[in-house]
Design a protein around this motif. Structure first.
Motif, PDB file in Angstrom:
ATOM      1  N   ALA B  59       0.837  -1.414   0.080  1.00  0.00           N
ATOM      2  CA  ALA B  59      -0.009  -0.046   0.012  1.00  0.00           C
ATOM      3  C   ALA B  59       0.842   1.286  -0.037  1.00  0.00           C
ATOM      4  O   ALA B  59       0.680   2.263  -0.781  1.00  0.00           O
ATOM      5  N   ILE B  63       0.831   4.273  -2.820  1.00  0.00           N
ATOM      6  CA  ILE B  63       0.644   5.836  -2.332  1.00  0.00           C
ATOM      7  C   ILE B  63       1.687   6.304  -2.760  1.00  0.00           C
ATOM      8  O   ILE B  63       1.397   7.727  -3.385  1.00  0.00           O
ATOM      9  N   LEU B 204      -0.235   7.192   5.565  1.00  0.00           N
ATOM     10  CA  LEU B 204      -0.376   5.923   6.664  1.00  0.00           C
ATOM     11  C   LEU B 204      -0.664   6.138   8.027  1.00  0.00           C
ATOM     12  O   LEU B 204      -1.484   5.345   8.643  1.00  0.00           O
ATOM     13  N   ALA B 207      -3.705   7.483   9.088  1.00  0.00           N
ATOM     14  CA  ALA B 207      -4.765   6.618   8.873  1.00  0.00           C
ATOM     15  C   ALA B 207      -4.890   5.380   9.795  1.00  0.00           C
ATOM     16  O   ALA B 207      -5.932   4.996  10.194  1.00  0.00           O
ATOM     17  N   THR B 211      -7.987   3.279  10.052  1.00  0.00           N
ATOM     18  CA  THR B 211      -8.265   2.811   8.810  1.00  0.00           C
ATOM     19  C   THR B 211      -7.313   1.894   8.362  1.00  0.00           C
ATOM     20  O   THR B 211      -6.227   1.934   8.653  1.00  0.00           O
ATOM     21  N   SER B 212      -7.915   0.988   7.531  1.00  0.00           N
ATOM     22  CA  SER B 212      -6.934  -0.183   7.148  1.00  0.00           C
ATOM     23  C   SER B 212      -6.690   0.525   5.733  1.00  0.00           C
ATOM     24  O   SER B 212      -7.680   0.450   4.951  1.00  0.00           O
ATOM     25  N   VAL B 213      -5.635   0.358   5.081  1.00  0.00           N
ATOM     26  CA  VAL B 213      -5.149   0.600   3.641  1.00  0.00           C
ATOM     27  C   VAL B 213      -4.364  -0.539   3.197  1.00  0.00           C
ATOM     28  O   VAL B 213      -3.396  -0.971   3.655  1.00  0.00           O
ATOM     29  N   THR B 214      -5.091  -1.155   2.190  1.00  0.00           N
ATOM     30  CA  THR B 214      -4.449  -2.431   1.617  1.00  0.00           C
ATOM     31  C   THR B 214      -4.423  -2.175   0.081  1.00  0.00           C
ATOM     32  O   THR B 214      -5.337  -1.405  -0.492  1.00  0.00           O
ATOM     33  N   LEU B 229      -6.479   0.280  -4.663  1.00  0.00           N
ATOM     34  CA  LEU B 229      -6.278   0.515  -3.386  1.00  0.00           C
ATOM     35  C   LEU B 229      -7.588   0.575  -2.496  1.00  0.00           C
ATOM     36  O   LEU B 229      -8.457   1.532  -2.739  1.00  0.00           O
ATOM     37  N   ILE B 231      -9.514   1.270   1.139  1.00  0.00           N
ATOM     38  CA  ILE B 231      -9.474   1.790   2.251  1.00  0.00           C
ATOM     39  C   ILE B 231     -10.803   1.526   2.962  1.00  0.00           C
ATOM     40  O   ILE B 231     -11.915   1.906   2.387  1.00  0.00           O
ATOM     41  N   SER B 242     -16.474   0.938   2.428  1.00  0.00           N
ATOM     42  CA  SER B 242     -15.027   0.815   1.828  1.00  0.00           C
ATOM     43  C   SER B 242     -15.080   1.760   0.832  1.00  0.00           C
ATOM     44  O   SER B 242     -15.845   2.298  -0.146  1.00  0.00           O
TER      45      SER B 242
END
Lengths: 295, 420
Positions: B59, B63, B204, B207, B211-214, B229, B231, B242
């Motif tokens: 991730a 970004i 990140l 977040a 928040t999960s960012v994958t 991506l 989120i 999401s």
């Protein structure tokens, strides 16, 4: 009958290729020389005149740019006062939903059924042309009428527009400017696209025309079909089937006035018209070639 | 070619055979229609199966890629579908604010339909096709394609033009700040942190707890290979399920944005390129001279207007501001909670909530109608009305406090209880 058929096929190999154009030419001449057809074309030519004069009178009275100021009314009407070329687009926008297809419906609905009604269909079949060829010729002459009718509207609108309003550089609906020459080119292209929008409907009319021996019934059914489909096209609950209705993309010709031209919908429109032409054309063929001709 | 056998002249068995042959001809149109239907049904399904094979990245790398993207020139077609669950926004706005937001209702008081503010609200419901073009930070244009008309917003240097071809009205502002706001849908990167890497880390980190960012696989967007991506809020209680951003694997330009509500169903906001081209757009697309006879509204007070437009545009995507939802800054506004579950508490001066304000102008029937839009709730705080959309819910208490957030109605009631 089958011996005669074999004779025809045998003769066909040595036939002059221009021969088909012979039937087409006589067919076109009979279609276009009819008083009824001329009256239809006259009505179509009068529509732009009516719009042009109405807009002119309106702008002479009030200084505001016409009734289109609020965004109501047919498309392009608000630009007509500033550029006469826009009368072409406005006139096509006005005639495309009703007048043009109605005229096409009359001609297409009458094409086979009218001959049957008048008792002339059997004489046409006596000519060594074959039913398929006769049907194709009829369809070709209906399509020619589509083009002629559209061009009549466009040319009448161009003449009235140039006479009553200034012409010059054209502002596309995207806000960019193109020269008058390119504007004319696009207007011509739009007229062709509008004529092509009627291909599918013409095929439907031809099919309905093979179903009955009454010319009036075929015309009424064809025009009734048009109205029904257009009503269905406005019901939001049926939006799922809208993209498959033949009038759905008719107004996409306006996309040719964007800069750069937005082809997506216009291409969809042409594809849909082609599909309708094949489906209803072959249905008309299936019906007409297997039909007993009694009149 | 044209068998003209008449059924009557043939014997019974031959007649049946001829009848069958006649019927067989109808197979042609039926087959054509069937093939066409199958093609229409199958081709999109077949086309969408092939997710491209791309090297795996994290991730953070993705970004970084977005931030490092230096794409300045692009043009393309964008499709935006919004289903925010707002009950007939256009009708409401039209009936409560005469001559207001809808261009079709007619502008009574010389209110220009070319005003960007009125147009942008239209994007909040339904499906729209937009065309965008950008050439560096100084030249952008966005146009909304309408039926036989187009609404264009053109920014070129310090000139901002808006043109509504349906009504032949134009709107003009000379100010570069507003232009940047106007072009907010063009992905011109604004690097606040100095390097992409720093920005990615910062994003990140911010977040992190909520928040999960994958990176969620790949997809084809507008014919280009893209990473997705994903989120997602870690907390429960948010109405946002999401957010997926598809990022072009080569250039790092975000190509598609999808916001799914936690209640399921179709996307609340789905905006993405259907066509994209990274070549330099024609210079003529950024020049605009109002056509003869066009009604031009000069924006003398444009300083405020386009700014509110920008805010309004963002307001439609609460998820986009979700991380920093507390920046309202108004005196009577307080933010409860953090991250995705942030709830704004607004104390309306004099206890005038929205429906009461409306009732000054509108008859009792309209008041009833407004009431029917909301659900009555009560709790420790007293009683109030909850107005629901698919993303944003609002609780209006009878003593004039408003709680707004992208959270479930239960969470709003809880917040109100805690505040009481």
């Amino acid at each position: 009958m089958s011996q005669a058929e074999a004779g025809i096929v045998g003769a066909g190999t040595a036939r002059n290729p221009l021969w088909t154009f012979g039937i087409l030419r006589s067919e076109l001449a009979t279609t276009l020389r009819r008083w009824r057809t001329l009256a239809l074309l006259g009505v179509l030519a009068a529509v732009p005149v009516l719009i042009g004069i109405a807009v002119k009178i309106e702008t002479n009275h009030g200084s505001s740019p016409g009734p289109g100021g609020g965004g109501g009314g047919p498309a392009f009407l608000s630009q007509v006062t500033n550029n006469g070329l826009f009368l072409v687009f406005a006139a096509l926008a006005v005639t495309l939903p009703v007048f043009l297809p109605m005229a096409v419906g009359v001609v297409a609905g009458d094409s086979i059924a009218g001959e049957a009604n008048a008792g002339t269909l059997r004489y046409l079949l006596v000519a060594p042309a074959g039913r398929t060829r006769l049907l194709l010729t009829k369809y070709a002459s209906v399509l020619t009428f589509c083009l002629v009718a559209t061009l009549v509207v466009a040319l009448s609108a161009l003449a009235v527009g140039a006479l009553l309003f200034p012409v010059g550089e054209v502002t596309t609906i995207s806000g960019t400017r193109i020269g008058f020459g390119e504007g004319l080119l696009r207007a011509g292209l739009i007229a062709v696209v509008v004529a092509a929008s009627l291909i599918g409907f013409a095929a439907i009319g031809l099919f309905i025309s093979t179903l009955t021996s009454s010319g009036i019934a075929a015309m009424a059914a064809t025009v009734g079909m048009l109205i029904t489909v257009q009503i269905v096209d406005t019901i939001p609950q049926l939006s799922g089937i809208h993209p498959y209705l033949f009038p759905h993309y008719w107004m996409s010709y306006a996309d040719l006035l964007r800069d750069p031209v937005y082809w997506d919908e216009a291409v969809k429109n042409l594809g849909l018209q082609g599909l309708y032409a094949v489906v209803f054309g072959s249905a008309a063929w299936a019906r007409f070639t297997a039909k007993d001709i009694t009149a | 070619m044209a068998p003209n056998d008449s059924v009557e002249t043939n014997g019974g068995t031959r007649g049946a055979a001829a009848g069958r042959r006649k019927a067989a001809r109808y197979i042609v149109p039926v087959a054509v229609a069937g093939v066409a239907a199958a093609t229409i049904g199958l081709v999109p399904a077949l086309a969408s199966t092939g997710d491209p094979d791309l090297p795996e990245i994290t991730a953070q790398q993705l970004i970084e890629k977005i931030a490092a993207s230096d794409t300045q020139q692009l043009s393309g077609t964008v499709k935006i579908s919004a289903d925010l669950g707002i009950p007939s926004l256009g009708g409401l706005a039209g009936s409560f604010a005469p001559g207001g937001s809808q261009g079709d209702t007619g502008s009574a008081k010389g209110d220009s339909t070319a005003d960007p503010q009125t147009k942008m609200t239209e994007l909040a419901s339904g499906t729209h096709t937009l065309r965008v073009a950008a050439d560096g930070p100084d030249k952008q244009r966005v146009s909304i394609l309408e039926n036989a008309a187009e609404y264009s917003l053109i920014h070129n240097g310090d000139q901002v033009w808006a043109y509504d071809s349906r009504t032949n009205q134009a709107y003009h502002a000379t100010e570069d700040r507003s232009g940047k706001e106007a072009g907010h849908s063009t992905p011109a990167p604004e690097g606040v942190p100095t390097t992409p890497k720093a920005l990615a880390e910062q994003v990140l980190k911010a977040a992190g707890p909520t928040t999960s960012v994958t990176v969620d696989g790949t997809a084809q967007v507008a014919g280009r290979d893209a990473y997705k991506l994903l989120i997602k809020p870690k907390q429960s209680g948010s109405t946002i399920g999401s957010v997926t951003v598809a990022v072009d694997a080569k250039s790092g330009v975000p190509l598609k944005f999808t916001l799914l509500p936690s209640s399921g169903g179709k996307a609340a906001v789905d905006a993405g390129f259907t066509k994209v081209d990274f070549a330099k757009p024609a210079a003529s697309s950024f020049t605009f001279t109002p056509p003869k006879g066009a009604e031009v509204t000069e924006a003398d007070d444009a300083k405020a207007q386009p700014k509110t437009d920008g805010a309004g545009g963002l307001g439609m995507f609460p998820g986009a501001e979700g991380l920093g939802a507390g920046d309202q800054g108004a005196k009577d506004t307080k933010v409860i909670g953090e991250g995705w579950n942030a709830i704004a508490e607004i104390r309306t001066p004099g206890g005038t909530g929205l429906p009461t304000k409306a009732s000054d102008d509108v008859p009792a029937e309209a008041q009833q109608f407004l009431d029917s839009l909301g659900d009555k709730v009560s709790g420790k705080f007293g009683s109030g009305t909850v107005f629901k959309t698919r993303l944003v819910n609002a609780l209006m208490t009878d003593d004039g406090k408003v709680y707004v957030g992208a959270v479930t109605p239960d969470a709003l009631v809880k917040a109100a209880d805690n505040a009481a």
